[in-house]
Scaffold this active site. Structure first.
Site, PDB file in Angstrom:
ATOM      1  N   CYS A  89      -1.651   8.137   5.051  1.00 39.33           N
ATOM      2  CA  CYS A  89      -1.505   6.786   5.603  1.00 39.33           C
ATOM      3  C   CYS A  89      -1.173   6.926   7.090  1.00 39.33           C
ATOM      4  O   CYS A  89      -0.163   7.528   7.443  1.00 39.33           O
ATOM      5  CB  CYS A  89      -0.386   6.075   4.841  1.00 39.33           C
ATOM      6  SG  CYS A  89      -0.048   4.436   5.488  1.00 39.33           S
ATOM      7  N   GLU A  92       4.333   6.938  13.123  1.00 38.91           N
ATOM      8  CA  GLU A  92       4.647   7.470  11.796  1.00 38.91           C
ATOM      9  C   GLU A  92       3.402   7.632  10.936  1.00 38.91           C
ATOM     10  O   GLU A  92       2.484   6.809  10.978  1.00 38.91           O
ATOM     11  CB  GLU A  92       5.658   6.555  11.095  1.00 38.91           C
ATOM     12  CG  GLU A  92       7.041   6.774  11.660  1.00 38.91           C
ATOM     13  CD  GLU A  92       8.055   5.800  11.119  1.00 38.91           C
ATOM     14  OE1 GLU A  92       8.814   6.162  10.220  1.00 38.91           O
ATOM     15  OE2 GLU A  92       8.078   4.660  11.619  1.00 38.91           O
ATOM     16  N   CYS A 115       8.447  -6.852   6.240  1.00 41.25           N
ATOM     17  CA  CYS A 115       8.074  -5.537   6.771  1.00 41.25           C
ATOM     18  C   CYS A 115       9.025  -5.116   7.896  1.00 41.25           C
ATOM     19  O   CYS A 115       9.245  -5.861   8.850  1.00 41.25           O
ATOM     20  CB  CYS A 115       6.642  -5.587   7.285  1.00 41.25           C
ATOM     21  SG  CYS A 115       6.153  -4.105   8.166  1.00 41.25           S
ATOM     22  N   CYS A 137       5.420   1.462   1.751  1.00 38.52           N
ATOM     23  CA  CYS A 137       4.835   0.316   2.442  1.00 38.52           C
ATOM     24  C   CYS A 137       5.918  -0.599   3.011  1.00 38.52           C
ATOM     25  O   CYS A 137       6.844  -0.981   2.295  1.00 38.52           O
ATOM     26  CB  CYS A 137       4.045  -0.516   1.442  1.00 38.52           C
ATOM     27  SG  CYS A 137       2.370  -0.006   1.326  1.00 38.52           S
ATOM     28  N   CYS A 192       4.581  -3.122  15.851  1.00 39.31           N
ATOM     29  CA  CYS A 192       3.557  -4.093  15.442  1.00 39.31           C
ATOM     30  C   CYS A 192       3.911  -5.456  16.011  1.00 39.31           C
ATOM     31  O   CYS A 192       5.070  -5.865  15.960  1.00 39.31           O
ATOM     32  CB  CYS A 192       3.481  -4.171  13.912  1.00 39.31           C
ATOM     33  SG  CYS A 192       2.185  -5.303  13.344  1.00 39.31           S
ATOM     34  N   CYS A 248       5.441 -10.155   9.956  1.00 39.25           N
ATOM     35  CA  CYS A 248       5.555 -10.304   8.499  1.00 39.25           C
ATOM     36  C   CYS A 248       7.021 -10.089   8.129  1.00 39.25           C
ATOM     37  O   CYS A 248       7.617  -9.069   8.496  1.00 39.25           O
ATOM     38  CB  CYS A 248       4.669  -9.281   7.792  1.00 39.25           C
ATOM     39  SG  CYS A 248       2.951  -9.371   8.340  1.00 39.25           S
TER      40      CYS A 248
END
Ligand code: SF4
Length: 369
Positions: A105, A92, A119, A343, A112, A116
């Site tokens: 971005c 993305e 997220c 984010c 990932c 976290c």
């Protein structure tokens, strides 16, 4: 994919590739400029090359390997691109238009490995690292889509490595992509216009400090104490705040006279946004006396994450406490929330659950190659 991915080759590697094809060196320069300066996405468009060479390149190499699955347009102008790699992993990229300058971005990994808790990307786990070519392709695609194919990139356009993935766990490919984009005969996006955000991979922060033409650094902090950071960002159990700050002090030595690095602080309602936590954060930054600014980022809600964003009055109160204690602080305006482009929201999802992706374009219509 057996063919050579030209977009991920440095100018020297491309020169070697072209030599092995039995072609003179200037052909490498033409191809490099075609891919990176003119941002052409097919060999056929390189009409300065002989037809026969174009046909051979077509057989042996590829320029574009990412396939556009969907393209979402936010009411605030933000664009989110969802690609698939040649082996079907999601990638993305987000284009954020702003009055003074635009920002792209990009992602460094598909998924990932870090966990976290605020997220959404974390829920994918690590699918795989992206190659340098796949990183550069994201930028080329976003530039072409936003400004037009080959139209010069406006001077202020910035890149941020804050999409999916932990960039410092794919350090070699990330740095290679940055070197390729820095070529004056290509995209010519200098590292000074690129910010890379890490969750706190301490050895790579130290390594980045030793690289002369390096990108800027942002560190996602999210908590002023180890106790809370262990919970929100489990990587903290490996490298504590003390170790992180020691690496920051080391990195500080590499800052240019007017440069600062950034602490990103996602603001989670009733979790890390109290007056006391603001005071703790200021104390932490002042104790280490680091040349850093703090970006406060109101959390972007995304099901099924258990957090809510702090209210704007709370963010303001938090900001004032930091400011009163001499910390440079900015509040980041959320962008692209309605298309899950903000984010922490990147998880290869369709926009807004059931909401029709009105501006999504099918991959076969917008394939890059
Ligand atoms: S915040 Fe960044 S490092 Fe943490 S899980 Fe999400 S993508 Fe990975």
């Amino acid at each position: 994919m057996k063919s050579t991915h030209i977009t991920g080759l440095s100018a020297e590697e491309l020169s070697q590739f072209v030599t092995e094809m039995g072609e003179p060196d200037y052909r490498a320069r033409q191809i490099f400029s075609g891919v990176h300066a003119r941002r052409l996405t097919a060999f056929d468009a390189m009409t300065d090359l002989p037809k026969e060479l174009r046909a051979r390149l077509q057989e042996q190499a590829s320029i574009s390997t990412l396939r556009l699955e969907s393209r979402y347009l936010s009411s605030d102008g933000t664009r989110r691109y969802l690609f698939k790699t040649h082996d079907d992993y999601p990638v993305e990229t987000v284009f954020i238009p702003e009055e003074r300058r635009d920002t792209i971005c990009f992602s460094s990994q598909s998924g990932c490995p870090l966990q976290c808790t605020f997220c959404l990307t974390a829920q994918l786990g690590l699918l795989r690292n992206l190659t340098a070519g796949e990183i550069v392709e994201q930028i080329i695609y976003a530039l072409n889509d936003s400004y037009g194919v080959g139209v010069p990139t406006p001077k202020g356009t910035n890149l941020v490595g804050m999409g999916a993935g932990e960039p410092f766990l794919n350090f070699a490919e990330l740095m290679k992509a940055i070197r390729i984009m820095n070529e004056p005969s290509g995209l010519y996006i200098v590292p000074n216009r690129i910010t890379v955000s890490t969750a706190g991979i301490v050895p790579r922060i130290r390594e980045l400090a030793t690289i002369s033409n390096r990108p800027r650094l942002a560190i996602s902090l999210a908590a002023p104490t180890d106790e809370l950071r262990d919970e929100l960002m489990p990587i903290n159990k490996k490298w504590s705040i003390r170790e992180l700050m020691a690496a920051c002090k080391e990195f500080e030595k590499s800052l240019k006279p007017n440069e600062r690095f950034t602490f990103e602080y996602v603001m989670l309602r009733d979790v890390n946004d109290s007056d006391e936590q603001a005071a703790q954060l200021a104390k932490l930054i002042n104790r280490y006396d680091v040349r850093a600014k703090v970006n406060l980022i109101p959390h972007n809600p995304a099901e099924p994450l258990p957090y809510q964003p702090s209210s704007m009055p709370r963010v303001e109160a938090f900001r004032k406490i930091l400011e009163a204690k001499g910390v440079a602080v900015f509040v980041r305006r959320p962008r692209g929330r309605d298309i899950l482009a903000a984010c922490g929201q990147l998880a290869a999802r369709s926009a807004g659950g059931d909401m029709p992706a009105a501006s999504a374009t099918r991959s076969d219509e917008r394939r890059i190659a």
